[in-house]
Motif scaffolding. Structure first.
Motif, PDB file in Angstrom:
ATOM      1  N   LEU A 368       0.804  -1.223   0.000  1.00 22.32           N
ATOM      2  CA  LEU A 368       0.000   0.000   0.000  1.00 22.32           C
ATOM      3  C   LEU A 368       0.832   1.265   0.000  1.00 22.32           C
ATOM      4  N   SER A 369       2.150   1.115   0.182  1.00 26.00           N
ATOM      5  CA  SER A 369       3.050   2.275   0.240  1.00 26.00           C
ATOM      6  C   SER A 369       2.655   3.208   1.388  1.00 26.00           C
ATOM      7  N   THR A 370       2.398   2.663   2.555  1.00 21.80           N
ATOM      8  CA  THR A 370       2.035   3.438   3.741  1.00 21.80           C
ATOM      9  C   THR A 370       3.025   3.147   4.863  1.00 21.80           C
ATOM     10  N   ALA A 371       2.989   3.974   5.919  1.00 21.41           N
ATOM     11  CA  ALA A 371       3.901   3.808   7.064  1.00 21.41           C
ATOM     12  C   ALA A 371       3.442   2.646   7.951  1.00 21.41           C
ATOM     13  N   ASP A 372       4.449   2.038   8.622  1.00 22.06           N
ATOM     14  CA  ASP A 372       4.139   0.899   9.486  1.00 22.06           C
ATOM     15  C   ASP A 372       3.403   1.309  10.760  1.00 22.06           C
ATOM     16  N   SER A 377      -0.849   0.063  14.763  1.00 21.59           N
ATOM     17  CA  SER A 377      -1.911   0.362  15.724  1.00 21.59           C
ATOM     18  C   SER A 377      -3.252  -0.190  15.278  1.00 21.59           C
ATOM     19  N   LEU A 378      -3.440  -0.300  13.932  1.00 21.05           N
ATOM     20  CA  LEU A 378      -4.698  -0.814  13.424  1.00 21.05           C
ATOM     21  C   LEU A 378      -4.771  -2.333  13.515  1.00 21.05           C
ATOM     22  N   ILE A 379      -3.708  -3.022  13.127  1.00 19.91           N
ATOM     23  CA  ILE A 379      -3.749  -4.481  13.059  1.00 19.91           C
ATOM     24  C   ILE A 379      -3.319  -5.136  14.375  1.00 19.91           C
ATOM     25  N   PHE A 380      -2.394  -4.501  15.109  1.00 16.67           N
ATOM     26  CA  PHE A 380      -1.875  -5.092  16.346  1.00 16.67           C
ATOM     27  C   PHE A 380      -2.033  -4.149  17.540  1.00 16.67           C
ATOM     28  N   GLY A 381      -2.994  -3.253  17.488  1.00 16.01           N
ATOM     29  CA  GLY A 381      -3.137  -2.252  18.540  1.00 16.01           C
ATOM     30  C   GLY A 381      -3.826  -2.771  19.792  1.00 16.01           C
ATOM     31  N   SER A 382      -4.116  -1.827  20.696  1.00 16.11           N
ATOM     32  CA  SER A 382      -4.761  -2.171  21.965  1.00 16.11           C
ATOM     33  C   SER A 382      -6.278  -2.221  21.796  1.00 16.11           C
ATOM     34  N   ALA A 388     -18.130   2.808  20.498  1.00 14.51           N
ATOM     35  CA  ALA A 388     -17.953   3.610  19.280  1.00 14.51           C
ATOM     36  C   ALA A 388     -16.577   3.358  18.664  1.00 14.51           C
ATOM     37  N   ALA A 389     -15.549   3.276  19.519  1.00 18.67           N
ATOM     38  CA  ALA A 389     -14.207   2.995  19.011  1.00 18.67           C
ATOM     39  C   ALA A 389     -14.123   1.593  18.416  1.00 18.67           C
ATOM     40  N   LEU A 390     -14.877   0.652  18.981  1.00 15.79           N
ATOM     41  CA  LEU A 390     -14.885  -0.706  18.446  1.00 15.79           C
ATOM     42  C   LEU A 390     -15.522  -0.739  17.053  1.00 15.79           C
ATOM     43  N   VAL A 391     -16.626  -0.018  16.870  1.00 13.27           N
ATOM     44  CA  VAL A 391     -17.266   0.043  15.557  1.00 13.27           C
ATOM     45  C   VAL A 391     -16.333   0.699  14.546  1.00 13.27           C
ATOM     46  N   LEU A 392     -15.644   1.773  14.985  1.00 12.25           N
ATOM     47  CA  LEU A 392     -14.692   2.440  14.088  1.00 12.25           C
ATOM     48  C   LEU A 392     -13.570   1.494  13.696  1.00 12.25           C
ATOM     49  N   LEU A 393     -13.079   0.687  14.642  1.00 12.24           N
ATOM     50  CA  LEU A 393     -12.023  -0.272  14.322  1.00 12.24           C
ATOM     51  C   LEU A 393     -12.505  -1.271  13.279  1.00 12.24           C
TER      52      LEU A 393
END
Length: 407
Positions: A368-372, A377-382, A388-393
């Protein structure tokens, strides 16, 4: 990817459902309370305690008390040292049912009062702590089983009663004024100490002859009536741990019933001991029920369901369970795990390394040419902090999968 929102996955029970679930236990509790009140009201006049002259239980002593009253002896029940000592007199017999419960100061006070009274004092099953103070010069020997024994002494009351069920603690004394009766293995289980100027003291090794269910055996009734009915008044002293003199070093508080230093009783002091024991038993029962309900019967066993369940129904059901327990951490972990499993083959990562940040993140970044940092934080975050944060995730993971597929 199906995302169940808070509005569609609410599992809050209605008032009707709560009432339906709890009415059974509430009814059972009400029945138990009503039964307890009924039993207490029915037997309150019959059940008092061991050796209580008001009790009709097998270990009560109402039978001998009624016989004494028929012979013209007045029977008065007291539970405090002040009442017992103030009632002592030359025409009075003082029966102490549990002398070992008295503190040393109480025993000294009782000894002083009875020495000056010139009456009779009867001590039931008095052990070494109380005998040293209440009957100086007497030694307590080992106990013997209660059995039918002959008097074998010159005491008139014993000779008239004949054989009686005696035993328990045995006593010995070197005093010439002591009468030893009902010997068990050579030592008497009934000892009478005569004090010409101060009355006499009777030590009875076992209280069995006073129990309701033993009074009609052998010469028990005759012996009990003669020992307790030698004077016109009988003071039946039931020592109590609630007596203020037990906590006040033998100094009575004037009859106020307050044993604390400040003259006031705490709330716990006002609760009858029976209620405290009942509360403790209920607490123990609650702990046992909790342990029983939380027991583990082993690992879950997977089996084929008898009917097919739609994936959407299974997803929604699991979402409801997670929301009911606020398990956002487990839900987020499941969403990320599923996303990593689907993304890994698309970026050329093996299934074994799909959940390794060191392998998966560089491959996705290169695709994707994006930063790690953002991907980490998206794939291995807390875990999300709220729903609401869960739905956003979930939305962000869904967008990431679409972007990887189309890139």
């Amino acid at each position: 990817m199906t995302v169940v929102t808070a509005a569609s996955s609410s599992a809050s029970p209605t008032a009707r459902q709560v009432w339906t679930r709890t009415r059974g236990p509430l009814l059972a509790v009400l029945v138990l309370v009503a039964a307890g009140i009924a039993l207490a009201a029915t037997h309150s006049g019959d059940r008092h305690g061991r050796l209580d002259p008001r009790s009709a239980d097998r270990y009560g002593s109402r039978a001998v008390a009624e016989l004494l009253k028929d012979r013209g002896v007045s029977v008065r029940v007291v539970t405090t040292l002040k009442d017992a000592t103030s009632a002592a007199g030359p025409d009075t017999t003082l029966l102490v049912t549990a002398p070992d419960l008295l503190t040393p100061d109480q025993q000294h006070t009782l000894r002083t009062a009875t020495t000056d009274s010139a009456g009779r004092t009867v001590l039931l099953a008095a052990g070494p702590p109380s005998v040293r103070a209440l009957a100086p010069g007497v030694r307590v020997e080992s106990a013997a089983p209660v059995a039918t024994r002959a008097p074998r002494c010159s005491l008139e009351a014993a000779r008239l009663a004949g054989a009686a069920e005696t035993g328990g603690l045995r006593y010995s004394s070197d005093s010439l004024d002591a009468l030893a009766c009902y010997p068990a293995d050579g030592l008497p289980s009934l000892l009478l100490l005569r004090h010409p100027a101060a009355g006499d003291t009777v030590l009875l090794g076992s209280p069995d002859i006073l129990y309701n269910d033993r009074l009609d055996k052998q010469g028990n009734a005759s012996l009990a009536l003669q020992l307790l009915g030698s004077h016109s008044h009988l003071i039946w002293y039931l020592p109590s741990l609630d007596d203020s003199s037990a906590a006040g070093g033998g100094h009575d508080d004037g009859g106020t019933g307050n044993g604390s230093a400040g003259g006031e009783s705490s709330f716990i002091d006002l609760i009858p001991p029976g209620w405290l024991w009942g509360t403790l038993q209920l607490a123990l029962a609650a702990v046992l029920v909790a342990v029983w309900r939380s027991r583990r019967l082993g690992p879950l066993v997977a089996e084929r369901l008898p009917v097919a369940i739609r994936a959407s129904e299974s997803t929604e059901g699991r979402a409801r369970l997670h929301r009911k327990t606020n398990a956002r951490d487990r839900t987020a972990a499941a969403l990320r795990h599923a996303s990593r499993t689907r993304i890994a083959p698309l970026v050329g990562v093996s299934p074994q390394n799909a959940h390794s940040p060191a392998t998966l993140l560089p491959a996705v970044s290169a695709r994707l040419s994006t930063a790690d940092d953002g991907l980490r934080s998206l794939i291995f975050g807390s875990a999300p902090s709220d729903d609401a944060a869960l739905v956003l995730l979930a939305d962000q993971l869904d967008s990431l999968e679409r972007e990887v597929r189309t890139s």
